[in-house]
Design a protein around this motif. Structure first.
Motif, PDB file in Angstrom:
ATOM      1  N   GLN A   9       0.826  -1.196   0.000  1.00 36.13           N
ATOM      2  CA  GLN A   9       0.000   0.000   0.000  1.00 36.13           C
ATOM      3  C   GLN A   9       0.866   1.255   0.000  1.00 36.13           C
ATOM      4  OE1 GLN A   9      -2.686  -0.281   3.322  1.00 36.13           O
ATOM      5  NE2 GLN A   9      -3.592  -2.172   2.578  1.00 36.13           N
ATOM      6  N   VAL A  10       2.133   1.092   0.348  1.00 37.45           N
ATOM      7  CA  VAL A  10       3.088   2.200   0.379  1.00 37.45           C
ATOM      8  C   VAL A  10       4.341   1.741  -0.355  1.00 37.45           C
ATOM      9  CG1 VAL A  10       4.405   3.768   1.847  1.00 37.45           C
ATOM     10  CG2 VAL A  10       2.206   2.902   2.639  1.00 37.45           C
ATOM     11  N   ARG A  11       4.736   2.504  -1.372  1.00 43.33           N
ATOM     12  CA  ARG A  11       5.935   2.167  -2.139  1.00 43.33           C
ATOM     13  C   ARG A  11       6.938   3.300  -2.028  1.00 43.33           C
ATOM     14  NH1 ARG A  11       2.286   1.505  -6.303  1.00 43.33           N
ATOM     15  NH2 ARG A  11       3.302   3.165  -7.467  1.00 43.33           N
ATOM     16  N   LEU A  12       8.201   2.934  -1.945  1.00 40.55           N
ATOM     17  CA  LEU A  12       9.287   3.901  -1.945  1.00 40.55           C
ATOM     18  C   LEU A  12      10.011   3.787  -3.274  1.00 40.55           C
ATOM     19  CD1 LEU A  12      11.110   5.982  -0.559  1.00 40.55           C
ATOM     20  CD2 LEU A  12      12.379   4.067   0.437  1.00 40.55           C
ATOM     21  N   ASP A  13      10.013   4.871  -4.032  1.00 42.08           N
ATOM     22  CA  ASP A  13      10.711   4.926  -5.319  1.00 42.08           C
ATOM     23  C   ASP A  13      11.871   5.898  -5.193  1.00 42.08           C
ATOM     24  OD1 ASP A  13       8.786   3.236  -6.426  1.00 42.08           O
ATOM     25  OD2 ASP A  13       7.557   4.902  -7.150  1.00 42.08           O
ATOM     26  N   ARG A  14      13.067   5.428  -5.524  1.00 42.31           N
ATOM     27  CA  ARG A  14      14.246   6.294  -5.504  1.00 42.31           C
ATOM     28  C   ARG A  14      14.383   6.927  -6.878  1.00 42.31           C
ATOM     29  NH1 ARG A  14      16.611   6.625  -0.323  1.00 42.31           N
ATOM     30  NH2 ARG A  14      15.987   4.735   0.731  1.00 42.31           N
ATOM     31  N   VAL A  15      14.182   8.222  -6.959  1.00 41.94           N
ATOM     32  CA  VAL A  15      14.313   8.939  -8.223  1.00 41.94           C
ATOM     33  C   VAL A  15      15.794   9.189  -8.485  1.00 41.94           C
ATOM     34  CG1 VAL A  15      13.670  11.022  -9.497  1.00 41.94           C
ATOM     35  CG2 VAL A  15      12.045   9.976  -7.904  1.00 41.94           C
ATOM     36  N   THR A  16      16.476   9.722  -7.481  1.00 38.68           N
ATOM     37  CA  THR A  16      17.938   9.882  -7.483  1.00 38.68           C
ATOM     38  C   THR A  16      18.401   9.558  -6.068  1.00 38.68           C
ATOM     39  OG1 THR A  16      17.951  12.211  -6.820  1.00 38.68           O
ATOM     40  CG2 THR A  16      17.794  11.763  -9.200  1.00 38.68           C
ATOM     41  N   ALA A  17      19.685   9.663  -5.825  1.00 36.68           N
ATOM     42  CA  ALA A  17      20.196   9.388  -4.473  1.00 36.68           C
ATOM     43  C   ALA A  17      19.621  10.359  -3.451  1.00 36.68           C
ATOM     44  CB  ALA A  17      21.715   9.455  -4.468  1.00 36.68           C
TER      45      ALA A  17
END
Length: 66
Positions: A9-17
């Motif tokens: 239900q909660v996602r963490l997406d790394r766009v950049t560092a």
């Protein structure tokens, strides 16, 4: 009997560092229930422990509901 795995239900997406996105995805209304709490806690703890992260953008995957 296999147990069904529920989608996050909660996602963490790394766009950049230094830039991350947290996506809330619990259709149809993005309600916070008992499965949401440990997921958001895990994401926030991960972000707190990452010294490189400078910007976090929270967004909804459910149109019209944040």
């Amino acid at each position: 009997m296999p147990t069904a795995t529920k989608a996050a239900q909660v996602r963490l997406d790394r766009v950049t560092a230094s830039h991350s996105r947290v996506v809330l995805d619990n259709p149809p209304l993005n309600l916070m229930g008992p499965e949401f709490v440990p997921q958001i806690r895990e994401v926030v703890t991960e972000l707190e422990n990452d010294d490189q992260v400078k910007v976090v953008v929270f967004e909804s995957a459910v149109d019209g509901f944040f």
